[in-house]
Enzyme design. Structure first.
Site, PDB file in Angstrom:
ATOM      1  N   ASP A 121      32.942 -37.683 -40.261  1.00 19.60           N
ATOM      2  CA  ASP A 121      31.599 -38.236 -41.915  1.00 19.60           C
ATOM      3  C   ASP A 121      31.913 -39.725 -41.901  1.00 19.60           C
ATOM      4  O   ASP A 121      33.308 -40.190 -41.783  1.00 19.60           O
ATOM      5  CB  ASP A 121      32.514 -36.846 -42.969  1.00 19.60           C
TER       6      ASP A 121
ATOM      7  N   GLY B  74      27.196 -43.216 -43.133  1.00 25.59           N
ATOM      8  CA  GLY B  74      26.531 -43.904 -43.671  1.00 25.59           C
ATOM      9  C   GLY B  74      27.306 -45.082 -45.201  1.00 25.59           C
ATOM     10  O   GLY B  74      25.909 -46.148 -45.428  1.00 25.59           O
ATOM     11  N   ARG B  75      28.101 -43.988 -45.024  1.00 22.68           N
ATOM     12  CA  ARG B  75      28.708 -45.191 -46.330  1.00 22.68           C
ATOM     13  C   ARG B  75      29.449 -46.596 -45.525  1.00 22.68           C
ATOM     14  O   ARG B  75      29.960 -47.754 -46.145  1.00 22.68           O
ATOM     15  CB  ARG B  75      29.932 -44.433 -47.212  1.00 22.68           C
TER      16      ARG B  75
ATOM     17  N   SER C  65      24.609 -30.466 -38.488  1.00 23.99           N
ATOM     18  CA  SER C  65      24.639 -29.464 -38.488  1.00 23.99           C
ATOM     19  C   SER C  65      22.980 -28.440 -39.327  1.00 23.99           C
ATOM     20  O   SER C  65      22.281 -29.568 -39.788  1.00 23.99           O
ATOM     21  CB  SER C  65      25.593 -29.278 -40.336  1.00 23.99           C
TER      22      SER C  65
ATOM     23  N   ASN D  39      22.221 -30.682 -41.392  1.00 23.68           N
ATOM     24  CA  ASN D  39      21.395 -32.206 -41.832  1.00 23.68           C
ATOM     25  C   ASN D  39      19.979 -32.451 -41.752  1.00 23.68           C
ATOM     26  O   ASN D  39      19.531 -33.499 -41.608  1.00 23.68           O
ATOM     27  CB  ASN D  39      22.312 -32.531 -40.724  1.00 23.68           C
ATOM     28  N   TRP D  40      19.353 -31.035 -41.022  1.00 25.76           N
ATOM     29  CA  TRP D  40      17.949 -31.188 -40.449  1.00 25.76           C
ATOM     30  C   TRP D  40      17.591 -31.367 -41.956  1.00 25.76           C
ATOM     31  O   TRP D  40      16.156 -31.990 -42.515  1.00 25.76           O
ATOM     32  CB  TRP D  40      17.277 -30.162 -40.481  1.00 25.76           C
TER      33      TRP D  40
ATOM     34  N   ILE E 231      34.831 -27.468 -45.318  1.00 30.10           N
ATOM     35  CA  ILE E 231      34.395 -27.271 -44.697  1.00 30.10           C
ATOM     36  C   ILE E 231      32.855 -27.796 -43.785  1.00 30.10           C
ATOM     37  O   ILE E 231      32.770 -27.390 -42.569  1.00 30.10           O
ATOM     38  CB  ILE E 231      34.963 -26.232 -44.440  1.00 30.10           C
ATOM     39  N   SER E 232      31.872 -28.061 -45.407  1.00 26.51           N
ATOM     40  CA  SER E 232      30.707 -28.067 -45.494  1.00 26.51           C
ATOM     41  C   SER E 232      30.107 -27.254 -43.896  1.00 26.51           C
ATOM     42  O   SER E 232      29.509 -27.913 -42.598  1.00 26.51           O
ATOM     43  CB  SER E 232      30.217 -29.745 -44.644  1.00 26.51           C
TER      44      SER E 232
ATOM     45  N   GLU F  57      45.420 -26.050 -38.825  1.00 26.59           N
ATOM     46  CA  GLU F  57      46.195 -27.612 -39.456  1.00 26.59           C
ATOM     47  C   GLU F  57      44.299 -28.167 -39.148  1.00 26.59           C
ATOM     48  O   GLU F  57      44.658 -28.490 -38.676  1.00 26.59           O
ATOM     49  CB  GLU F  57      47.167 -27.303 -39.169  1.00 26.59           C
TER      50      GLU F  57
HETATM   51  C1  IPE Z   1      29.122 -32.676 -42.353  1.00 26.44           C
HETATM   52  O1  IPE Z   1      28.872 -34.183 -42.831  1.00 26.44           O
HETATM   53  C2  IPE Z   1      28.499 -32.494 -41.153  1.00 26.44           C
HETATM   54  C3  IPE Z   1      28.771 -33.590 -39.663  1.00 26.44           C
HETATM   55  C4  IPE Z   1      29.548 -34.507 -40.074  1.00 26.44           C
HETATM   56  C5  IPE Z   1      27.917 -32.880 -38.618  1.00 26.44           C
HETATM   57  P1  IPE Z   1      28.168 -33.576 -44.106  1.00 26.44           P
HETATM   58  O2  IPE Z   1      28.020 -35.313 -44.842  1.00 26.44           O
HETATM   59  O3  IPE Z   1      26.823 -33.207 -43.962  1.00 26.44           O
HETATM   60  O4  IPE Z   1      28.688 -33.336 -45.299  1.00 26.44           O
HETATM   61  P2  IPE Z   1      28.323 -33.405 -46.810  1.00 26.44           P
HETATM   62  O5  IPE Z   1      26.803 -33.330 -46.926  1.00 26.44           O
HETATM   63  O6  IPE Z   1      29.104 -34.028 -47.698  1.00 26.44           O
HETATM   64  O7  IPE Z   1      28.550 -31.088 -46.758  1.00 26.44           O
HETATM   65  C1  IPE Z   2      28.636 -38.208 -40.474  1.00 25.49           C
HETATM   66  O1  IPE Z   2      27.967 -39.454 -41.249  1.00 25.49           O
HETATM   67  C2  IPE Z   2      27.727 -38.473 -39.063  1.00 25.49           C
HETATM   68  C3  IPE Z   2      26.370 -36.707 -40.000  1.00 25.49           C
HETATM   69  C4  IPE Z   2      26.882 -36.186 -40.739  1.00 25.49           C
HETATM   70  C5  IPE Z   2      25.373 -36.760 -38.777  1.00 25.49           C
HETATM   71  P1  IPE Z   2      27.316 -39.787 -43.305  1.00 25.49           P
HETATM   72  O2  IPE Z   2      25.963 -39.595 -41.836  1.00 25.49           O
HETATM   73  O3  IPE Z   2      27.186 -37.903 -43.261  1.00 25.49           O
HETATM   74  O4  IPE Z   2      27.596 -40.651 -43.377  1.00 25.49           O
HETATM   75  P2  IPE Z   2      28.193 -40.090 -45.104  1.00 25.49           P
HETATM   76  O5  IPE Z   2      28.784 -38.976 -45.453  1.00 25.49           O
HETATM   77  O6  IPE Z   2      26.410 -40.359 -46.020  1.00 25.49           O
HETATM   78  O7  IPE Z   2      28.675 -41.690 -45.535  1.00 25.49           O
HETATM   79 MG    MG Z   3      28.110 -37.565 -45.320  1.00 30.30          MG
END
Ligand code: IPE
Ligand code: IPE
Ligand code: MG
Length: 231
Positions: free
Chosen positions: A12, A15-16, A57, A60-61, A185-186, A197
């Site tokens: 994760d 994007g940030r 996930s 994520n769609w 845990i998303s 753990e």
């Molecule tokens: C969890 O990350 C899913 C993946 C890393 C594939 P997200 O960025 O989608 O989760 P949330 O929205 O912060 O819970």
């Molecule tokens: C994880 O990074 C990649 C996926 C969930 C596909 P993010 O895209 O969720 O990045 P943030 O959490 O927005 O920074």
């Molecule tokens: Mg994320």
């Protein structure tokens, strides 16, 4: 040092990471692929037998179409580019998730790589694509009911249920790493993480490389796993 058999990562913060550099989110995903490569290598070197990665996930769609498309393209590129490295390192590649939602082209590329690496035994790399823990439990329940009938399902034991989950045959994760400072845990491996753990780090996924991976293994080695018992 005790090495976990199965390490899982919620990757994760891409994007940030990009935003902090004034770039588009996808730039973070591109850089994140480098972290996948580094952690796969580090896992093989450490003697980890299963490395699983939460790559996309079911939720994520719901992201903007352009980002979803780019993520799927990146997956295709990674599959195309990594065949040789995986085979040279003895890594078996497996994709788990709701594959019906992936394009035919991507599914064909996945099947091809899975077949090509099927005989590799040094480590298994599991990529969770279009996966959610609730979806997994539901599909397992439906398959168990279809196979056993409603009476048979009544006799199902906790241990029997594992083989209906998409992770059948894969040991539950010993260590789950989540990057980027989020502590949730998303909808990932809900059933399978019963005694896992957890390791949370503020490091964003594109910055999570070999030293960070090794630090997580070290933290794991100092944990005391009791499984509800008294030691
Ligand atoms: C969890 O990350 C899913 C993946 C890393 C594939 P997200 O960025 O989608 O989760 P949330 O929205 O912060 O819970
Ligand atoms: C994880 O990074 C990649 C996926 C969930 C596909 P993010 O895209 O969720 O990045 P943030 O959490 O927005 O920074
Ligand atoms: Mg994320």
């Amino acid at each position: 040092m005790e090495v976990p058999v199965h390490v899982s990562i919620i990757m994760d913060g891409n994007g940030r990471w990009a935003k902090a550099r004034g770039r588009e989110r996808v730039y973070g995903h591109v850089e994140g692929v480098e972290s996948v490569r580094a952690c796969t290598e580090a896992a093989v070197e450490a003697g980890v037998k299963y490395l699983s990665l939460y790559a996309f996930s079911e939720e994520n769609w719901n992201r903007p179409e352009a980002e979803v498309n780019r993520l799927m393209e990146l997956m295709m590129e990674a599959i195309r580019n990594e065949v040789k490295t995986l085979m040279d390192n003895g890594v078996r590649f497996v994709v788990l998730g709701n594959r019906g939602r992936l394009s035919d082209k991507l599914n064909a590329a996945i099947d091809n790589l899975m077949e090509m690496t099927a005989g590799c035994t040094r480590m298994t790399l599991v990529v969770f694509l279009s996966y959610s823990g609730k979806w997994d439990i539901l599909q397992a329940m439906k398959r168990a009911a279809a196979e056993k009938g409603s009476d048979g399902v009544q006799d199902l034991e906790i241990g029997d249920f594992d083989r209906y989950l998409v992770t059948a045959g894969i040991p539950d994760p010993d260590l789950l790493i989540r990057t980027s400072g989020e502590q949730r845990i998303s909808n990932y491996l809900l059933w399978q993480c019963a005694y896992t753990e957890f390791y949370f780090t503020d490091v964003l996924w594109p910055d999570f490389r070999k030293p960070e991976f090794r630090a997580a293994l070290e933290a794991y080695a100092s944990r005391d796993r009791r499984y509800g018992k008294v030691k």
